[in-house]
Design a protein around this motif. Sequence first.
Motif: not given
Length: 149
Positions: A1-2, A70-72, A103-105
């Motif tokens: 997670m970033p 997982f977002g990037k 992204p999650t959001a």
Amino acid sequence: MPEGHTIHRLARRHRTLLVGRRVAASSPQGRFAEGAALIDGQVVDATDAWGKHLFHRYDDLWLHVHLGLFGKFRDGDAPAPDPRGALRLLLTTDDHWVELRGPTACELMTDPERDVLLARLGPILCVATPTPEPSCHASGAAAPRSAPC
């Protein structure tokens, strides 16, 4: 997670690439199609980060992104590559492109909605103060010099 520092770096990068420029916005995946349509053709006024939350300002709307696990983001010089896979948001200018995946959001917010989110998140624990010592706002006390916030 970033972590937060990664999100702040992205905000600075997006400021360089997008602020003051009109963007073409699309959601090739379709999950953000309505939101992309609302910011398509708008000028990015600002970028901001609050903890692990990234914001782009468009006139009276904020794009809110939380990358989650997982977002990037990816970016590059124009022209943008052909969309492939689960591409949630593609922003293009005459000179650059930025894509968001997983992204999650990813949502648009008004000022009052953003204010509610920021209030829920609480203050950023460590911010620079006019003195060389950081301030840890959660406790109200200054951090020891040897302990990073």
